[in-house]
Write a protein that holds these residues in place. Structure first.
Motif, short mmCIF file in Angstrom:
data_model
loop_
_atom_site.label_atom_id
_atom_site.label_comp_id
_atom_site.label_asym_id
_atom_site.label_seq_id
_atom_site.Cartn_x
_atom_site.Cartn_y
_atom_site.Cartn_z
N VAL A 42 -72.42 -5.54 -55.91
CA VAL A 42 -72.41 -7.06 -55.74
C VAL A 42 -73.73 -7.33 -54.96
CG1 VAL A 42 -71.55 -9.13 -54.63
CG2 VAL A 42 -70.02 -7.22 -55.41
N ASN A 43 -74.48 -8.53 -55.28
CA ASN A 43 -75.65 -8.85 -54.61
C ASN A 43 -75.51 -9.30 -53.42
OD1 ASN A 43 -78.24 -9.87 -53.79
ND2 ASN A 43 -78.34 -11.32 -55.65
N VAL A 44 -76.02 -9.04 -52.24
CA VAL A 44 -75.85 -9.38 -51.00
C VAL A 44 -76.61 -10.67 -50.63
CG1 VAL A 44 -74.79 -6.99 -50.23
CG2 VAL A 44 -77.41 -7.72 -49.89
N GLY A 45 -77.52 -11.27 -51.29
CA GLY A 45 -78.50 -12.34 -50.84
C GLY A 45 -77.56 -13.27 -50.81
N PRO A 46 -76.27 -14.10 -51.84
CA PRO A 46 -75.65 -14.78 -51.38
C PRO A 46 -74.69 -14.86 -50.12
CG PRO A 46 -75.60 -14.61 -53.78
CD PRO A 46 -76.18 -13.43 -53.06
N ILE A 47 -74.18 -13.62 -49.87
CA ILE A 47 -73.46 -13.49 -48.56
C ILE A 47 -74.19 -13.58 -47.62
CG2 ILE A 47 -72.06 -11.79 -47.41
CD1 ILE A 47 -71.43 -10.43 -50.42
N LEU A 48 -75.52 -12.85 -47.37
CA LEU A 48 -76.16 -13.15 -46.40
C LEU A 48 -76.91 -14.48 -46.14
CD1 LEU A 48 -78.64 -10.02 -46.69
CD2 LEU A 48 -76.73 -10.37 -44.95
N ALA A 49 -76.90 -15.39 -47.04
CA ALA A 49 -77.31 -16.60 -47.04
C ALA A 49 -76.31 -17.40 -46.25
CB ALA A 49 -77.77 -17.38 -48.47
N ARG A 50 -74.91 -17.25 -46.72
CA ARG A 50 -73.83 -17.96 -45.84
C ARG A 50 -73.91 -17.52 -44.65
NH1 ARG A 50 -68.89 -16.68 -49.84
NH2 ARG A 50 -69.67 -14.45 -49.41
N THR A 51 -74.14 -16.30 -43.98
CA THR A 51 -74.04 -16.10 -42.61
C THR A 51 -75.37 -16.67 -41.79
OG1 THR A 51 -75.24 -13.92 -43.13
CG2 THR A 51 -72.52 -14.13 -43.22
N ALA A 52 -76.59 -17.00 -42.64
CA ALA A 52 -77.63 -17.14 -41.89
C ALA A 52 -77.60 -18.45 -41.04
CB ALA A 52 -78.98 -17.01 -42.75
N ASP A 53 -76.65 -19.49 -41.65
CA ASP A 53 -76.58 -20.60 -41.08
C ASP A 53 -75.77 -20.84 -40.07
OD1 ASP A 53 -78.54 -21.62 -42.65
OD2 ASP A 53 -77.02 -22.08 -44.33
N THR A 54 -74.91 -19.96 -39.58
CA THR A 54 -73.85 -19.91 -38.58
C THR A 54 -74.50 -19.66 -37.34
OG1 THR A 54 -73.28 -17.73 -39.02
CG2 THR A 54 -72.09 -19.22 -40.33
N GLY A 55 -73.90 -20.29 -36.15
CA GLY A 55 -74.24 -20.11 -34.89
C GLY A 55 -75.38 -21.04 -34.52
N PRO A 56 -75.67 -20.82 -33.24
CA PRO A 56 -76.89 -21.74 -32.81
C PRO A 56 -78.18 -21.24 -32.97
CG PRO A 56 -75.77 -20.68 -30.80
CD PRO A 56 -74.99 -20.26 -32.01
N ALA A 57 -79.17 -21.83 -32.97
CA ALA A 57 -80.59 -21.55 -33.37
C ALA A 57 -81.00 -20.59 -32.00
CB ALA A 57 -81.50 -22.66 -33.26
N PRO A 58 -82.01 -19.85 -32.38
CA PRO A 58 -82.49 -18.84 -31.62
C PRO A 58 -82.98 -19.57 -30.20
CG PRO A 58 -83.15 -18.36 -33.76
CD PRO A 58 -82.39 -19.42 -33.88
N GLU A 59 -83.59 -20.69 -30.35
CA GLU A 59 -84.08 -21.22 -29.34
C GLU A 59 -83.11 -21.43 -28.39
OE1 GLU A 59 -85.00 -22.41 -32.43
OE2 GLU A 59 -86.63 -21.28 -32.66
N VAL A 60 -81.92 -21.97 -29.05
CA VAL A 60 -80.91 -22.54 -28.26
C VAL A 60 -80.44 -21.42 -27.44
CG1 VAL A 60 -78.60 -23.68 -28.27
CG2 VAL A 60 -80.42 -24.43 -29.62
N GLN A 61 -80.07 -20.36 -28.21
CA GLN A 61 -79.55 -19.16 -27.54
C GLN A 61 -80.35 -18.41 -26.38
OE1 GLN A 61 -79.19 -16.11 -30.78
NE2 GLN A 61 -76.87 -16.92 -31.19
N GLN A 62 -81.64 -18.49 -26.55
CA GLN A 62 -82.55 -18.26 -25.30
C GLN A 62 -82.35 -19.09 -24.17
OE1 GLN A 62 -84.59 -15.40 -25.74
NE2 GLN A 62 -85.36 -16.04 -23.52
N ASN A 64 -79.99 -20.76 -23.51
CA ASN A 64 -78.44 -20.51 -22.84
C ASN A 64 -78.77 -19.35 -21.99
OD1 ASN A 64 -77.52 -22.72 -24.16
ND2 ASN A 64 -76.52 -21.79 -25.81
N LEU A 65 -79.19 -18.19 -22.56
CA LEU A 65 -79.25 -16.96 -21.82
C LEU A 65 -80.02 -17.23 -20.57
CD1 LEU A 65 -79.76 -14.30 -24.41
CD2 LEU A 65 -77.80 -14.49 -23.27
N GLU A 66 -81.07 -17.93 -20.47
CA GLU A 66 -81.87 -18.21 -19.34
C GLU A 66 -81.27 -18.78 -18.34
OE1 GLU A 66 -85.66 -19.75 -20.93
OE2 GLU A 66 -86.34 -17.85 -21.77
N SER A 67 -80.69 -20.05 -18.73
CA SER A 67 -79.73 -20.75 -17.74
C SER A 67 -78.83 -19.98 -17.17
CB SER A 67 -79.20 -21.93 -18.35
OG SER A 67 -78.20 -21.56 -19.41
N ARG A 68 -78.04 -18.86 -17.99
CA ARG A 68 -77.03 -17.85 -17.36
C ARG A 68 -77.63 -17.02 -16.37
NH1 ARG A 68 -73.61 -15.68 -22.09
NH2 ARG A 68 -72.51 -14.65 -20.45
N VAL A 69 -78.84 -16.63 -16.81
CA VAL A 69 -79.29 -15.73 -15.90
C VAL A 69 -79.87 -16.10 -14.52
CG1 VAL A 69 -81.54 -14.20 -15.52
CG2 VAL A 69 -80.36 -14.07 -17.46
#
Length: 101
Positions: A42-62, A64-69
């Motif tokens: 199976v081509n993994v491209g569509p599977i990876l595309a579905r998972t790429a949009d989940t979760g907060p953006a990397p800037e938001v994660q960064q 959040n981590l800085e505020s927790r620290v």
């Protein structure tokens, strides 16, 4: 030059391991599994595309981590300034054992 006891022990262990009988791995696979077709690739491209949009953006994660620290560092500073043991208990703990005997 004589071999050290440690190297002789290692050589003995290697000899024992070399004589080990390994289980027959081909017998572990059933006839049904041997006769089965290979799985479809199976081509993994569509599977990876579905998972790429989940979760907060990397800037938001960064952020959040800085505020927790920062919150954890503030909490650690507050705990450092807090007296956990009161003065009478500290005095008893500092006394040498057997001094009151």
């Amino acid at each position: 030059m004589r071999p050290s006891p440690f190297s002789a022990l290692i050589a003995l262990q290697l000899l024992l391991v070399a004589c080990t009988q390994f289980p027959e791995l081909d017998a572990a696979v059933s006839e049904r599994a041997k006769a089965a077709d290979y799985p479809e690739l199976v081509n993994v491209g569509p599977i990876l595309a579905r998972t790429a949009d989940t979760g907060p953006a990397p800037e938001v994660q960064q952020s959040n981590l800085e505020s927790r620290v920062a919150a954890l560092r503030n909490r650690a500073e507050r705990l450092k300034r807090t007296r956990v043991i009161d003065s009478p208990a500290r005095t008893r703990l500092d006394e040498k054992p057997g001094a009151n005997d």
